[in-house]
Write an enzyme that holds these catalytic residues in place. Structure first.
Site, PDB file in Angstrom:
ATOM      1  N   HIS A  84      -3.785   6.146   2.983  1.00 41.90           N
ATOM      2  CA  HIS A  84      -4.553   4.982   2.712  1.00 41.90           C
ATOM      3  C   HIS A  84      -3.924   3.931   3.391  1.00 41.90           C
ATOM      4  O   HIS A  84      -4.784   2.923   4.110  1.00 41.90           O
ATOM      5  CB  HIS A  84      -4.480   4.739   1.043  1.00 41.90           C
ATOM      6  CG  HIS A  84      -5.220   3.678   0.569  1.00 41.90           C
ATOM      7  ND1 HIS A  84      -4.805   2.698   0.180  1.00 41.90           N
ATOM      8  CD2 HIS A  84      -6.705   3.747   0.134  1.00 41.90           C
ATOM      9  CE1 HIS A  84      -5.784   1.597  -0.248  1.00 41.90           C
ATOM     10  NE2 HIS A  84      -6.944   2.586  -0.411  1.00 41.90           N
TER      11      HIS A  84
ATOM     12  N   ASP B 148       0.798  -1.149   0.086  1.00 42.63           N
ATOM     13  CA  ASP B 148       0.024  -0.078   0.057  1.00 42.63           C
ATOM     14  C   ASP B 148       0.716   1.224   0.096  1.00 42.63           C
ATOM     15  O   ASP B 148       1.955   1.147  -0.707  1.00 42.63           O
ATOM     16  CB  ASP B 148      -1.024  -0.101   1.297  1.00 42.63           C
ATOM     17  CG  ASP B 148      -2.351   0.682   0.932  1.00 42.63           C
ATOM     18  OD1 ASP B 148      -2.277   1.778   0.816  1.00 42.63           O
ATOM     19  OD2 ASP B 148      -3.303  -0.009   0.831  1.00 42.63           O
TER      20      ASP B 148
ATOM     21  N   SER C  21     -11.272  -1.048  -0.511  1.00 42.97           N
ATOM     22  CA  SER C  21      -9.873  -0.872  -0.097  1.00 42.97           C
ATOM     23  C   SER C  21     -10.045  -1.268   1.608  1.00 42.97           C
ATOM     24  O   SER C  21      -9.053  -1.555   2.229  1.00 42.97           O
ATOM     25  CB  SER C  21      -9.285   0.618  -0.070  1.00 42.97           C
ATOM     26  OG  SER C  21      -8.828   0.892  -1.261  1.00 42.97           O
TER      27      SER C  21
END
Ligand SMILES: *[C@@H]1O[C@H](CO)[C@@H](O)[C@H](O)[C@H]1NC(C)=O
Ligand SMILES: *[C@@H]1O[C@H](CO)[C@@H](O)[C@H](O)[C@H]1NC(C)=O
Ligand SMILES: *[C@@H]1O[C@H](CO)[C@@H](O)[C@H](O)[C@H]1NC(C)=O
Ligand SMILES: *[C@@H]1O[C@H](CO)[C@@H](O)[C@H](O)[C@H]1NC(C)=O
Ligand SMILES: *[C@@H]1O[C@H](CO)[C@@H](O)[C@H](O)[C@H]1NC(C)=O
Ligand SMILES: *[C@@H]1O[C@H](CO)[C@@H](O)[C@H](O)[C@H]1NC(C)=O
Length: 874
Positions: free
Chosen positions: A202, A153, A527
Site C-alpha cells: 500500500h 503508511d 488511498s
C-alpha cells in the site's frame, strides 16, 4: 475471555443479515490514551505504572500524554476511571485500531520481470496528471524540489529503482522510520527500528503516486518527483495500527520538519473531537498541511465521515475515477494453423494454474455477437473438452453458469472473451474441475473465432500469471471517467462540518509496488487520491512560495472543478453533492496561478435549528491588474439522508437526490478589486423549500466568482434542512439484551437466567462455555456518548456495564458480553436486573435528561457459579 471489543463486530441496523457492513474502528481492550498537563506527568505516570505497561510516553508541545495497557483487563475500566479523575488529566480516550483501508488491487506486475527503463520522458501524459493539470508543472520544470512530504503508511520499498533505490540522505526516501516492526499486528507490542521497508504494498503504491521517478517501463511519473519523502511505517506485515502510534507518527513527521503530511488511513467516525483527529488538527494549526483520504465507505451513503479526515482543518480527499482503465495484462502467445506465434494479453482469473498450458481452442459457435454464449448446456457432439481451452463470450448468464456447462463436457481451462472494452478478473472457483480461467479482450476473442471459423487450428500458449511478462494496456473507461468513485465516503460530520474538502483521481491508478509483489500495480481507493493531492500541494507550495495550510486549501478549493453526479453506470444532470465531492476535482495549475485569494475554503450553514444564515468571506486580488468579479451561485443536488419520513437509518448509496435548492443573497453582486485590494462578500442563505425536513435533506452548492480576466472561482457551501438534534440516534428495535450463544443475536425472553463465572474469573478455561447476557446497542446515527445503566429490581441504578460510557461513536451496532462487571470495578450482586441503554442526541447536552434517548431491556437474572471444587482442594 469471550468479551467483544466495543464496536468490533458491527451489524447493519436494518437487518442482522448484513453483518460486518459497517466498518467502525475496533478498540484494543484495556488500552487507553491519557492527555495531561506537563506538570502532572510524573505523578500520573507513576500511578499508571503499577497496573499497566506504558505503550507510548509522548512528551510533545502538541500532545503531552501516554498510552498504556492495563495488565488485568477485568479491572481496566475501574482503574481507567481513577486515572481520568486525577488532577492534571485533560482527556482519556480508548486506543482504537485502524486497518490498511480496503482497496482494490486490479493488476500487479510480474515478480520476475526485469525493471527496464524505456519510456520517453519528453511530456507528462499520465492521465491522473492531465485530469489535475499536474502535467503543466512538469512542462514548466516544477517538480516539488526542496519540499519534504511525509507518508504515514505501510512503509516504502525504497530499493525499487523508480523510488530512488536507497534510503537516507540524498535519496528520494530520505527520512522516516519504522515505528512498529514486521510482526506488529495492532494488538501486540510494537518493535520500532530505523528501516521503513514496506512488506504490504500500500505505502509503496501511495509513494509512487507522489514521487516515482521516470525510469520505469510503464510511463509512470510521480506528480512531484523531486520532493524528498519521509516514510513513517505504522503497520506490520499484517493487521492494524492503534491511534497512539498514529499520533506518535504524526508528531515525529512534524518534528522531522515535514512540509506536508499525507496519510491514506482511516476508520468510520464522524466526530472531529476524536483523539487522532484532534492531534492532526493541531499540526495543521502549527502550519503543516495534513491531507487524509476520505475513506472507502461510499456504499454507506451520506453522513459517514472517516477519521482523521474528519478533523477540523484536516484536508479530507475524496476519489474520482481515472479517465482510462489501465490494465497490466499477462502475456501469452498463440499460433494459427502452425504459423509463428503472436502475443496476446490476458487477465488471469481464479483459479489460474496456467503454467505450461498449451492447448488448441474450442468454441461452441463462431458468433462473436452471441449475447448468451455458453449459457445453454453444450451439444451432444461436443468433443472431450479436457483436451482444449474452451473459449466463451461474456454476457447474459454468469461466468459460473458458463463454466459449469463447459465443465460438464470435461473442460479444465476456460478463457472468456469480453463483450465490452478491456478485460476483467473472473472467479469461477466454485466450479469443480476447472484449473485455469482468464479473460481476453473482445478483439483477441474475435481473432481466434475468425481463425476457427476458417477451419484453422488455434493453439494458445498460456503462462503463469505470477511470472508472465506484463503489458500495459490503457482501456477506455466508458461509464465513470472523471466522475466521483462510487466507493468514496460521504460527509458531512455529525456537526455539519464540510467533508471532504476536495477530490483527486484515485480509481484505477497505476503506480509502483514492492519488487517482490510485481513492482507495479493498478489500485483503486481514496488511498490513491490523497497522495496525488498531497503532491499537488507540494507543487503549488513551490510555485507560489507559501506553506500556509489555510491559504493552500483555500486556493485549491476555489479552483477545483465540481462534477455531475454519477452512480457508477449513469450520469445525472445535476452536480454531485458537496458531501460527496467537496470543492470538486483538483485543478492544480489554476490554484498555483490564481489571482483571487478567498479567505475560507467552504461555508457550513449548519442545520435549520442552528442556522448561521449570514456569513462572509474576503476576496483579495493578488494580481497586477484590476479585476471585476460577477458573483452568483450554482446548486448541487440535495441529498435526502433517509429514504422516508419513518426510517431512522440513513439510506445506502445512492441517497435520493432532488433539485430543490437554497436561495443565496450574495452582496455585492459585483466586486471590483484593484491589485492588492481586499473586499468582503456576505452571503445570506435561505434553505430550500418544499423538502421533507424529517428526511434530513442536505443541500449544497457553489458560490461562483466570474472575473473579467476570464478566470472563475467557486466556494462550496452546505446546510441541512431540519434539526440534527431531532434525529433519532438510538435504534430501539435493535437495542436489547441477547445472549452470547446466539450467533444471530436475537433478543432473549424476559426472565432469562444467566449463570456467570465467579467475579473476575471470566477468563479461566473452565468457564469457556459460559453463556453471557449480550448488550446489543444500535446507533442509527452517530452519538457523542452512549451509556448502559444497570437497574436493579427496585428500580435503582447500581452502575454502568463495564466499558460504558463510550464517546464519539459512529453509527452501527455495539455488542458486549457482560460478565457482571461494572464500570467502577465492582460486580453486580446476583439478582434481577434491566439495563437502560442511553445515547446522547446529536447536539445534546449530557446534563439534560431529555437530550438522551433510552431503551430499557427486558428483565433478566444473573447468578454466579460456585468456585470449582478443584480450586479449593488444589
Ligand atoms: C497479534 O499477535 C499476537 C502474537 O504476537 C497474537 O497473540 C494476537 O492474537 C495477534 N492479534 C491479532 C489481532 O491478530
Ligand atoms: C513448466 O515448465 C518449466 C520448464 O519445463 C518447468 O521448469 C516448470 O516446473 C513447469 N511448471 C509447472 C507448474 O508445471
Ligand atoms: C501491449 O500494449 C500496447 C498498448 O496498449 C499494445 O499496443 C500492444 O499490442 C500490447 N501487446 C500485447 C502483446 O498485447
Ligand atoms: C452547528 O451547530 C452546532 C450546535 O450549536 C455546533 O455544535 C456545531 O459546531 C455547528 N457546526 C458548524 C459546522 O458550525
Ligand atoms: C459564471 O461562469 C459559469 C461558467 O461559465 C456560468 O455557468 C455562470 O452562470 C457564471 N455566473 C455568473 C454569475 O455570471
Ligand atoms: C485473568 O484474570 C486474572 C485476574 O483478574 C488476571 O490476573 C490474569 O492476567 C487474566 N488472564 C488473562 C489471560 O487475561
Amino acid at each position: 475471555m469471550v468479551r467483544l471489543g466495543l464496536a468490533t463486530t458491527l451489524l447493519a441496523a436494518a437487518s442482522f443479515a448484513q453483518a460486518a457492513h459497517h466498518k467502525a474502528p475496533k478498540v484494543v481492550p484495556g488500552a487507553y490514551i491519557v492527555e495531561y498537563e506537563d506538570s502532572h506527568a510524573a505523578s500520573i505516570l507513576n500511578s499508571i505504572k503499577g497496573d499497566a505497561t506504558i505503550r507510548k510516553d509522548i512528551r510533545h508541545e502538541l500532545f503531552k500524554g501516554a498510552s498504556f495497557q492495563f495488565k488485568d483487563l477485568d479491572k481496566a475500566e475501574d482503574l481507567a476511571g481513577k486515572i481520568a479523575a486525577m488532577s492534571g488529566v485533560k482527556a482519556m480516550y480508548p486506543v482504537r485500531r485502524y486497518s490498511v483501508p480496503e482497496h482494490t488491487v486490479h493488476y500487479t506486475g510480474s515478480s520476475v520481470q526485469e525493471v527496464v527503463a524505456k519510456r520517453d520522458t519528453a511530456k507528462d501524459t499520465f492521465t491522473p496528471h492531465l485530469m489535475t493539470q499536474v502535467n503543466k508543472f512538469r512542462d514548466s520544470g516544477i517538480t516539488g524540489k526542496g519540499i519534504k512530504v511525509a507518508v504515514i503508511d505501510t512503509g516504502i520499498d525504497y530499493l525499487h529503482p523508480a523510488l530512488g533505490g536507497c534510503f537516507g540522505a540524498g535519496c528520494l526516501v530520505s527520512y522516516g522510520a519504522d515505528l512498529v516492526g514486521d510482526d506488529f499486528n495492532g494488538s501486540n507490542t510494537p518493535v520500532p527500528d530505523p528501516d521503513p521497508m514496506d512488506c504490504q504494498g500500500h505505502g509503496t503504491h501511495v509513494s509512487g503516486i507522489v514521487a516515482s521517478k521516470t525510469n520505469n517501463p510503464y510511463g509512470i511519473i510521480g506528480a512531484a518527483s523531486d520532493v524528498t519523502l519521509g516514510a513513517y511505517r505504522v503497520f506490520g506485515c499484517d493487521g492494524d495500527v492503534g491511534n497512539d502510534i498514529l499520533i506518535e507518527a504524526y508528531l515525529k513527521a512534524y518534528d522531522d520538519g515535514s512540509d506536508i503530511i499525507t496519510a491514506s488511513i482511516g476508520g468510520a467516525s464522524g466526530w472531529p473531537e476524536d483523539s487522532w483527529a484532534a492531534v492532526v488538527s493541531r499540526i495543521v494549526e502549527k502550519g503543516v498541511p495534513c491531507l487524509v483520504s476520505a475513506g472507502n465507505s461510499g456504499d454507506e451513503g451520506i453522513f459517514y465521515a472517516s477519521t482523521a479526515a474528519n478533523g477540523k482543518r484536516v484536508t479530507a480527499v475524496g476519489s474520482v475515477d481515472n479517465i482510462i482503465a489501465p490494465a497490466l495484462l499477462s502475456e501469452g502467445t498463440y499460433s494459427v494453423a502452425g504459423s509463428s506465434a503472436s502475443a496476446f494479453g490476458f487477465t488471469a482469473g481464479t483459479p489460474s494454474a496456467w503454467a505450461n498450458v498449451s492447448l488448441p481452442v474450442w468454441s461452441v459457435n463462431f458468433d462473436t455477437t452471441d449475447a448468451a454464449n455458453g449459457c445453454e448446456a453444450f451439444p451432444d457432439n461436443t468433443p472431450d473438452l479436457s483436451k482444449y481451452i474452451t473459449l466463451i463470450r461474456r454476457g447474459s448468464c454468469t461466468f459460473v453458469q458458463k463454466a459449469q456447462n463447459a465443465a460438464a463436457k470435461g473442460a479444465k481451462y476456460i478463457i472468456f472473451y469480453n463483450n465490452a472494452a478491456g478485460s476483467t478478473k473472473v472467479d469461477i472457483s466454485a466450479v469443480a474441475g476447472i484449473q485455469g480461467s482468464a479473460m481476453v479482450t473482445s478483439e483477441t476473442g474475435a481473432a481466434w473465432i475468425k481463425a476457427l471459423q476458417a477451419g484453422s487450428e488455434v493453439i494458445v500458449n498460456m503462462a503463469d500469471p505470477e511470472t508472465a511478462p506484463k503489458n500495459l494496456s490503457n482501456f477506455p473507461n466508458p461509464n465513470t471517467a472523471g466522475f466521483l468513485s462510487t466507493y468514496t465516503s460521504w460527509g458531512p460530520t455529525y456537526e455539519i462540518d464540510v467533508k471532504p474538502q476536495i477530490s483527486a483521481p484515485g480509481g484505477m491508478i497505476l503506480s509502483t509496488y514492492p519488487r517482490a509483489l510485481g513492482s507495479y500495480a493498478v489500485l483503486s481507493g481514496t488511498s490513491m487520491a490523497c497522495p496525488l493531492a498531497a503532491a499537488t500541494w507540494a507543487l503549488v507550495m513551490q510555485k507560489r512560495g507559501t506553506k500556509d495550510p489555510r491559504v493552500l486549501e483555500n486556493l485549491f478549493s476555489a479552483t477545483a472543478h465540481p462534477n455531475l453526479f454519477n452512480d457508477g453506470t449513469t450520469t445525472y444532470p445535476m452536480l454531485a453533492p458537496v458531501a460527496q465531492q467537496g470543492a470538486g476535482l483538483i485543478q492544480a495549475w489554476d490554484a498555483a496561478n490564481a489571482n483571487a485569494l478567498l479567505s475560507i475554503s467552504s461555508i457550513s450553514f449548519n442545520d435549520t435549528a442552528n442556522i448561521k444564515p449570514l456569513q462572509s468571506f474576503e476576496v483579495t486580488n493578488t494580481g497586477k491588474k484590476a479585476v471585476t468579479y460577477q458573483l452568483g451561485h450554482t446548486s448541487a443536488a440535495t441529498a435526502y439522508t433517509f429514504a422516508d419520513a419513518n426510517t431512522i437509518d440513513p439510506a445506502d448509496f445512492p441517497n435520493e437526490l432532488v433539485a430543490n435548492k437554497a436561495t443565496l443573497v450574495i452582496t455585492p453582486a459585483k466586486l471590483t478589486l484593484n491589485p492588492g485590494q481586499k473586499k468582503t462578500v456576505t452571503v445570506l442563505a435561505i434553505p430550500p423549500k418544499g423538502l421533507d425536513a424529517k428526511r434530513l435533506p442536505v443541500y449544497s452548492g457553489y458560490i461562483t466568482l466570474n472575473g473579467t480576466d476570464s478566470t472563475g472561482y467557486s466556494l462550496p457551501y452546505q446546510g441541512v434542512v431540519g434539526s440534527m438534534k431531532a434525529v433519532t440516534v438510538l435504534d430501539k428495535q435493535y437495542s436489547y439484551l441477547s445472549q452470547s450463544s446466539d450467533a444471530a443475536l436475537a433478543p432473549v425472553a424476559a426472565g432469562t437466567v444467566f449463570t456467570l463465572p465467579p467475579a473476575g474469573k471470566a477468563n479461566e478455561t473452565q468457564y469457556a462455555n459460559t453463556v453471557y447476557p449480550t448488550v446489543v446497542l444500535t446507533l442509527a446515527m452517530g452519538s457523542a456518548e452512549v451509556r448502559a445503566d444497570v437497574v436493579n429490581a427496585k428500580g435503582k441504578t447500581i452502575g454502568q456495564v463495564l466499558t460504558f460510557p463510550a464517546y464519539w461513536n459512529p453509527r452501527g451496532t455495539f455488542e458486549w458480553n457482560w460478565d457482571g462487571a461494572l464500570s467502577d470495578g465492582s460486580y453486580a450482586p446476583a439478582g434481577t436486573y434491566k439495563i437502560t441503554l442511553r445515547a446522547l442526541k446529536i447536539y445534546g447536552n449530557s446534563r439534560k435528561p431529555q437530550d438522551w434517548e433510552t431503551q430499557t431491556t427486558e428483565s433478566f437474572s444473573i447468578k454466579y457459579a460456585k468456585k470449582n471444587k478443584r480450586e479449593f482442594t488444589a
